[in-house]
Design a protein around this motif. Structure first.
Motif, mmCIF file in Angstrom:
data_model
loop_
_atom_site.group_PDB
_atom_site.id
_atom_site.type_symbol
_atom_site.label_atom_id
_atom_site.label_comp_id
_atom_site.label_asym_id
_atom_site.label_seq_id
_atom_site.Cartn_x
_atom_site.Cartn_y
_atom_site.Cartn_z
ATOM 1 N N CYS A 184 19.002 32.872 -11.915
ATOM 2 C CA CYS A 184 18.022 33.296 -11.741
ATOM 3 C C CYS A 184 16.461 32.485 -11.659
ATOM 4 O O CYS A 184 15.467 33.119 -11.726
ATOM 5 C CB CYS A 184 17.800 34.573 -12.346
ATOM 6 S SG CYS A 184 19.181 35.918 -11.976
ATOM 7 N N MET B 146 18.594 33.062 -1.770
ATOM 8 C CA MET B 146 18.000 34.377 -2.282
ATOM 9 C C MET B 146 18.765 35.615 -2.096
ATOM 10 O O MET B 146 18.738 36.523 -2.910
ATOM 11 C CB MET B 146 16.492 34.734 -1.458
ATOM 12 C CG MET B 146 15.331 33.735 -2.050
ATOM 13 S SD MET B 146 14.045 34.121 -1.086
ATOM 14 C CE MET B 146 13.627 35.786 -1.523
ATOM 15 N N ARG C 223 9.640 38.807 -10.853
ATOM 16 C CA ARG C 223 9.232 37.554 -10.043
ATOM 17 C C ARG C 223 9.059 37.534 -8.395
ATOM 18 O O ARG C 223 8.230 37.507 -7.741
ATOM 19 C CB ARG C 223 9.563 36.317 -10.549
ATOM 20 C CG ARG C 223 9.075 35.132 -10.088
ATOM 21 C CD ARG C 223 9.832 33.827 -10.704
ATOM 22 N NE ARG C 223 10.965 33.611 -9.949
ATOM 23 C CZ ARG C 223 12.040 33.578 -10.336
ATOM 24 N NH1 ARG C 223 12.521 33.768 -11.704
ATOM 25 N NH2 ARG C 223 13.523 33.223 -9.877
ATOM 26 N N ILE C 224 10.387 38.003 -7.908
ATOM 27 C CA ILE C 224 10.540 37.841 -6.503
ATOM 28 C C ILE C 224 9.996 38.947 -5.835
ATOM 29 O O ILE C 224 9.683 38.890 -4.618
ATOM 30 C CB ILE C 224 12.074 37.490 -6.333
ATOM 31 C CG1 ILE C 224 12.316 36.656 -5.109
ATOM 32 C CG2 ILE C 224 12.746 38.779 -6.449
ATOM 33 C CD1 ILE C 224 11.692 35.108 -5.192
ATOM 34 N N CYS D 148 21.159 35.501 -4.951
ATOM 35 C CA CYS D 148 20.445 35.865 -6.279
ATOM 36 C C CYS D 148 20.145 37.247 -6.504
ATOM 37 O O CYS D 148 20.412 37.888 -7.358
ATOM 38 C CB CYS D 148 19.265 35.009 -6.445
ATOM 39 S SG CYS D 148 19.574 33.392 -6.767
ATOM 40 N N LYS E 79 6.234 38.827 -4.762
ATOM 41 C CA LYS E 79 6.340 37.592 -3.632
ATOM 42 C C LYS E 79 6.807 38.182 -2.459
ATOM 43 O O LYS E 79 5.875 37.703 -1.319
ATOM 44 C CB LYS E 79 7.018 36.558 -3.959
ATOM 45 C CG LYS E 79 6.568 35.726 -5.152
ATOM 46 C CD LYS E 79 7.385 34.485 -5.325
ATOM 47 C CE LYS E 79 6.924 33.629 -6.833
ATOM 48 N NZ LYS E 79 7.632 32.375 -6.931
ATOM 49 N N TYR F 170 14.114 38.455 -12.723
ATOM 50 C CA TYR F 170 13.979 37.937 -11.460
ATOM 51 C C TYR F 170 13.550 38.834 -10.422
ATOM 52 O O TYR F 170 12.718 38.247 -9.728
ATOM 53 C CB TYR F 170 15.591 37.470 -11.078
ATOM 54 C CG TYR F 170 15.654 36.964 -9.667
ATOM 55 C CD1 TYR F 170 15.450 35.785 -9.459
ATOM 56 C CD2 TYR F 170 16.239 37.988 -8.709
ATOM 57 C CE1 TYR F 170 15.567 35.299 -8.011
ATOM 58 C CE2 TYR F 170 16.264 37.471 -7.537
ATOM 59 C CZ TYR F 170 16.078 36.207 -7.117
ATOM 60 O OH TYR F 170 16.096 35.936 -5.778
ATOM 61 N N THR G 190 19.331 37.951 3.275
ATOM 62 C CA THR G 190 18.432 38.422 2.264
ATOM 63 C C THR G 190 17.891 39.921 2.449
ATOM 64 O O THR G 190 17.699 40.573 1.773
ATOM 65 C CB THR G 190 17.231 37.421 2.260
ATOM 66 O OG1 THR G 190 17.610 36.282 2.080
ATOM 67 C CG2 THR G 190 16.114 37.607 1.131
ATOM 68 N N SER H 113 13.667 29.991 -11.193
ATOM 69 C CA SER H 113 12.846 29.657 -10.216
ATOM 70 C C SER H 113 13.103 28.062 -9.633
ATOM 71 O O SER H 113 13.010 27.258 -10.591
ATOM 72 C CB SER H 113 11.579 29.534 -10.169
ATOM 73 O OG SER H 113 10.675 29.005 -9.128
ATOM 74 N N GLU I 293 14.292 30.750 -2.122
ATOM 75 C CA GLU I 293 12.879 30.739 -2.830
ATOM 76 C C GLU I 293 12.238 29.183 -3.129
ATOM 77 O O GLU I 293 13.037 28.545 -3.506
ATOM 78 C CB GLU I 293 13.112 31.651 -4.298
ATOM 79 C CG GLU I 293 12.005 31.714 -5.194
ATOM 80 C CD GLU I 293 12.238 32.051 -6.502
ATOM 81 O OE1 GLU I 293 11.013 32.540 -7.096
ATOM 82 O OE2 GLU I 293 13.410 32.250 -6.874
#
Length: 359
Positions: A272, A288, A310-311, A291, A314, A307, A349, A274, A327
């Protein structure tokens, strides 16, 4: 916990839940409206082409956004791709006009050069000669649990039997012989395949075990169901051996997550982390989609929570452009690489995003 900490925690969680909802709304739009070839019932894996990967688990994704009719129709499309020997290809080629030329013709030349070849089925569909991931029974079970129509157990059994006859070794593990039969067609396993001509992908084998389990649920009398136990046992033995002398790699972590076994925080953090700052994340990281699948399957893990924290914001901030393949993938100097393998909208995704229950 102090009052201010509780307030901040609630704000942060609310924001993260809102990010998930925004990302899922965008993902649902892509799955239903923007990247679905409704004429042929084919989810476009990317904006660059209208092809179907039957091994992607589309049925579960469409059911997650309450689109049962699309789930059924996409499954019927996957069944149309089945080759005469009962096997499922890695790709059913779509068709549209680009630059005045039908893309099926262009694609056939590309796949011929790549070594995947192309085969025209008696029903007129063009498919590749490589094998798709064994997921047909998983999708069928998801449909059956909702009381929807699904392929016959005979079709499901023939598809996994044909794959095992062509690719299984003495330990009951599937051995890939083409890069598109792998989880990551650009990573270390791909390099090993080029060097040795064959390679075992643990993530694909985990799907095979789950697929056999699904078939057993749908038809307890189906022959060769015990193969699932052999696959799972051989796979777990090999992963336990690997753990003793080196850290697990992406496909190995994905395999364990799929089988529902315990992973350490360190193992999950490795997957996970970055990839930003890495020139070619597609060569070193899982997509992605994969993950997100790992994070979805390990909801209690702190690494998985980090994770998603964070993602998801975004993706929510970028909208559809954030639902990409890797990512941190940045456009490079090669226009073709950008279009086909780098910064592009990636429907798998979206399919994983909509299956996340909650944060």
């Amino acid at each position: 916990m102090a009052l201010i900490d509780i307030v901040w925690y609630n704000i942060r969680m609310k924001s993260l839940q809102e990010s998930l909802e925004i990302a899922q709304n965008d993902a649902g739009y892509l799955l239903v409206a923007d990247l679905l070839d409704s004429e042929r019932n084919i989810p476009m894996r990317a904006t660059s082409h209208t092809d179907l990967w039957p091994g992607d688990r589309w049925a579960e994704a469409y059911l997650a956004i309450d689109e049962p009719q699309i789930a059924e129709s996409v499954m019927r499309t996957a069944v149309r791709s089945i080759r005469p020997d009962g096997s499922v290809p890695h790709l059913m080629q779509g068709s549209h006009i680009r630059g005045g030329i039908e893309t099926r013709w262009i694609d056939r030349q590309i796949y011929r050069l790549q070594g995947n070849g192309a085969l025209k089925l008696p029903n007129g569909e063009w498919v590749t000669k490589g094998y798709g991931m064994p997921t047909l029974a998983l999708g069928a079970l998801a449909l059956a649990e909702r009381g929807l129509s699904y392929p016959s157990p005979e079709i499901l059994h023939n598809s996994i039997t044909a794959l095992y006859e062509a690719r299984a070794n003495d330990q009951g593990l599937i051995v890939a012989r083409k890069v598109d039969e792998l989880t990551n067609s650009s990573g270390k396993l791909s390099n090993k395949l080029h060097e040795e001509g064959k390679v075992i992908d643990p993530a694909v084998n985990a799907l095979a075990a789950l697929n056999f389990d699904a078939l057993k649920t749908l038809d307890p009398t189906a022959p060769n169901i015990s193969t699932a136990d052999s696959t799972r046992r051989s796979l777990l033995d090999s992963l336990d051996t690997i753990r003793n002398y080196r850290p697990l790699e992406g496909e190995e972590v994905l395999a364990i997550a799929r089988l529902g076994y315990e992973l350490t925080e360190e193992e999950l953090e490795g997957v996970c982390a970055s990839p930003e700052g890495i020139e070619h994340p597609e060569r070193t990281h899982l997509t992605m989609a994969e993950c997100l699948e790992i994070a979805r399957l390990t909801p209690e893990s702190e690494a998985s929570k980090s994770y998603l924290q964070r993602i998801l914001p975004k993706i929510a901030a970028l909208g559809a452009a954030g639902i990409t393949r890797f990512e941190g993938a940045q456009p490079g100097s090669n226009a073709a690489a950008n279009k086909y393998g780098r910064k592009q909208i990636w429907l798998p995704t979206a399919a994983e995003l909509v299956q996340i229950k909650s944060i």
